[in-house]
Design a protein around this motif. Structure first.
Motif, short mmCIF file in Angstrom:
data_model
loop_
_atom_site.label_atom_id
_atom_site.label_comp_id
_atom_site.label_asym_id
_atom_site.label_seq_id
_atom_site.Cartn_x
_atom_site.Cartn_y
_atom_site.Cartn_z
N ALA A 1 35.16 29.16 27.98
CA ALA A 1 36.40 28.80 27.29
C ALA A 1 37.15 30.01 26.73
O ALA A 1 38.38 30.08 26.80
CB ALA A 1 36.09 27.83 26.15
N ILE A 2 36.42 30.98 26.20
CA ILE A 2 37.05 32.11 25.50
C ILE A 2 36.82 33.43 26.22
O ILE A 2 37.72 34.27 26.33
CB ILE A 2 36.52 32.21 24.05
CG1 ILE A 2 36.86 30.92 23.28
CG2 ILE A 2 37.10 33.42 23.33
CD1 ILE A 2 36.23 30.84 21.92
N GLY A 3 35.59 33.63 26.71
CA GLY A 3 35.24 34.91 27.30
C GLY A 3 36.05 35.27 28.53
O GLY A 3 36.51 36.41 28.66
N LEU A 4 36.25 34.33 29.45
CA LEU A 4 36.94 34.65 30.71
C LEU A 4 38.32 35.26 30.48
O LEU A 4 38.63 36.33 31.01
CB LEU A 4 37.02 33.41 31.61
CG LEU A 4 35.70 32.82 32.09
CD1 LEU A 4 35.95 31.71 33.11
CD2 LEU A 4 34.80 33.88 32.70
N PRO A 5 39.20 34.61 29.71
CA PRO A 5 40.51 35.23 29.48
C PRO A 5 40.43 36.53 28.70
O PRO A 5 41.19 37.47 28.95
CB PRO A 5 41.29 34.16 28.70
CG PRO A 5 40.28 33.24 28.15
CD PRO A 5 39.14 33.25 29.13
N LEU A 6 39.49 36.60 27.76
CA LEU A 6 39.33 37.83 26.98
C LEU A 6 38.91 38.99 27.87
O LEU A 6 39.50 40.08 27.83
CB LEU A 6 38.29 37.61 25.88
CG LEU A 6 37.89 38.84 25.06
CD1 LEU A 6 39.09 39.40 24.31
CD2 LEU A 6 36.76 38.50 24.09
N TYR A 7 37.89 38.77 28.70
CA TYR A 7 37.41 39.84 29.58
C TYR A 7 38.48 40.24 30.60
O TYR A 7 38.58 41.41 30.96
CB TYR A 7 36.13 39.40 30.30
CG TYR A 7 35.04 38.89 29.39
CD1 TYR A 7 34.88 39.39 28.10
CD2 TYR A 7 34.16 37.89 29.82
CE1 TYR A 7 33.87 38.90 27.27
CE2 TYR A 7 33.16 37.40 28.99
CZ TYR A 7 33.03 37.90 27.71
OH TYR A 7 32.04 37.42 26.89
N LEU A 8 39.27 39.28 31.06
CA LEU A 8 40.32 39.59 32.03
C LEU A 8 41.37 40.51 31.41
O LEU A 8 41.80 41.49 32.03
CB LEU A 8 40.96 38.33 32.55
CG LEU A 8 42.14 38.53 33.52
CD1 LEU A 8 41.70 39.36 34.73
CD2 LEU A 8 42.73 37.20 33.96
N VAL A 9 41.82 40.19 30.20
CA VAL A 9 42.84 41.02 29.56
C VAL A 9 42.32 42.43 29.32
O VAL A 9 43.03 43.41 29.56
CB VAL A 9 43.31 40.37 28.24
CG1 VAL A 9 44.18 41.34 27.43
CG2 VAL A 9 44.08 39.09 28.52
N VAL A 10 41.08 42.54 28.87
CA VAL A 10 40.50 43.88 28.66
C VAL A 10 40.42 44.63 29.99
O VAL A 10 40.74 45.82 30.07
CB VAL A 10 39.10 43.76 28.02
CG1 VAL A 10 38.42 45.12 27.96
CG2 VAL A 10 39.19 43.15 26.63
N ALA A 11 40.00 43.93 31.05
CA ALA A 11 39.90 44.57 32.37
C ALA A 11 41.29 45.02 32.85
O ALA A 11 41.43 46.11 33.44
CB ALA A 11 39.28 43.61 33.38
N GLN A 12 42.30 44.21 32.61
CA GLN A 12 43.66 44.58 33.02
C GLN A 12 44.13 45.83 32.27
O GLN A 12 44.79 46.71 32.85
CB GLN A 12 44.61 43.43 32.78
CG GLN A 12 44.42 42.27 33.75
CD GLN A 12 45.26 41.06 33.40
OE1 GLN A 12 45.54 40.81 32.22
NE2 GLN A 12 45.65 40.29 34.40
N ARG A 13 43.79 45.90 30.99
CA ARG A 13 44.22 47.07 30.20
C ARG A 13 43.45 48.32 30.58
O ARG A 13 44.02 49.43 30.59
CB ARG A 13 44.02 46.79 28.71
CG ARG A 13 44.87 45.63 28.16
CD ARG A 13 46.35 45.91 28.33
NE ARG A 13 47.18 44.77 27.96
CZ ARG A 13 47.68 44.56 26.76
NH1 ARG A 13 47.43 45.42 25.78
NH2 ARG A 13 48.44 43.51 26.51
N LEU A 14 42.16 48.20 30.88
CA LEU A 14 41.34 49.38 31.14
C LEU A 14 41.30 49.78 32.61
O LEU A 14 41.14 50.97 32.92
CB LEU A 14 39.89 49.10 30.67
CG LEU A 14 39.69 48.90 29.17
CD1 LEU A 14 38.22 48.65 28.87
CD2 LEU A 14 40.20 50.08 28.37
#
Length: 334
Positions: free
Chosen positions: A318-331
């Motif tokens: 519910a929370i991790g997938l979008p969070l990890y995606l945004v971090v991956a996009q930024r890094l």
């Protein structure tokens, strides 16, 4: 001021992606299972059907990963295996230290829980791959091979942390190794990956309707069952220490940090980095419980399985997938 604006923009992006993810058929199917269990409905997926769905999903994701890896270099796969092994060996050490130092768990239970968090949840991984597909983001095919590698080292490290000693050559040791190395999920992933790698795009063309067109529907029903199981598992753990809930929420975030570190070493793109973070953030509730039941019968299985299935799994989906995606996009998106 600039930092605050950047943080606000990142949070907005996470919330927008999370909203889209929560409204996807797969996540709504999981929510339906949760609701049905909370309402004590008699809804139930037959055990045989749930097992067949799991077999299908693992073979399909393994096969498609092998096809994607068909044209990649052997060196890339080798380094991916090394990083996967390292992550699976290091994460149990981190989890064990936290469980012993902060949460004051006894050595046996701490080691068993740590093994679960060093291994991976293939269901979380499969859900993440579909999440990436819905976002139109590609990923490196050898991530599938990494899932197979990350099943085993964590179990062995967990046994070492527990101080488990088995006599060399004993039948017990041989049974445990067989339980770990010939586990059904590992065989399906590795076997499917090998078939996809050997047959390539030509093989995919022959069975595309089976491994692609049916995939999302099968995942919906499987996640519906996972929602039912997650709530019912949590309900049965009457003596579950409430303080451990925080561990089930913190450890995935720490694991994701290590996953992003591994992605940087491998030079992964956005999709691959996000998936490796998901693998490192997830916890096993299929392969590792079976191995721990055999090797550490003194450990309390309700602690580890409830943490992995009823707390960490829903958090990641519910929370991790979008969070990890945004971090991956930024890094990794540059």
């Amino acid at each position: 001021m600039a930092a605050a604006m950047a943080l606000s923009a990142a949070m907005t992006e996470i919330l927008n992606i999370a909203a889209g993810n929560l409204l996807s058929p797969m996540i709504l199917a999981f929510a339906l299972g949760v609701a049905a269990a909370l309402l004590r409905s008699d809804l139930e997926i037959p055990e045989g059907a749930a097992k067949a769905l799991a077999i299908y999903l693992m073979f399909a994701i393994g096969f498609k990963g092998g096809v994607a890896m068909h044209s990649a270099s052997g060196l890339a796969l080798l380094w991916a295996v090394v990083v996967a092994f390292g992550l699976s060996a290091l994460l149990p050490l981190l989890a064990f230290g936290l469980l012993r130092g902060v949460w004051r768990q006894n050595r046996t239970d701490a080691a068993a829980i740590a093994a679960h968090y060093g291994s991976i949840s293939i269901v979380t991984f499969v859900t993440a791959t579909e999440f990436l597909r819905s976002q139109g983001i590609a990923y490196e095919g050898y991530l599938v091979a990494m899932t197979a590698v990350m099943e085993t080292p964590a179990i062995l490290v967990g046994l070492l942390l527990a101080g488990r000693q088995m006599q060399p050559g004993s039948s017990e040791r041989g049974t445990l190794l067989r339980e770990v190395l010939v586990n059904g999920s590992v065989v399906l992933l590795v076997g499917g990956f090998a078939i996809g790698w050997i047959t390539g795009d030509a093989g995919l063309a022959k069975i595309r309707p089976f491994v692609s067109d049916l995939f999302n529907g099968a995942l919906c029903i499987f996640l519906l069952d996972m929602g039912l199981v997650a709530v019912r598992q949590g309900r049965t753990a009457r003596r579950f220490p409430r303080a451990l809930i925080l561990f089930g929420l913190v450890m995935p975030l720490l694991g994701a940090v290590f996953g992003f570190g591994g992605a940087a070493l491998l030079g992964l793109g956005t999709g691959g980095a996000m998936l490796l973070a998901v693998l490192a953030a997830s916890a096993s509730y299929i392969a590792v419980p079976a191995a721990m039941r055999l090797a550490l019968p003194a450990a309390n299985p309700s602690l580890s399985v409830t943490l992995a299935l009823a707390i960490t799994f829903p958090f990641n989906v519910a929370i991790g997938l979008p969070l990890y995606l945004v971090v991956a996009q930024r890094l990794f998106g540059g």
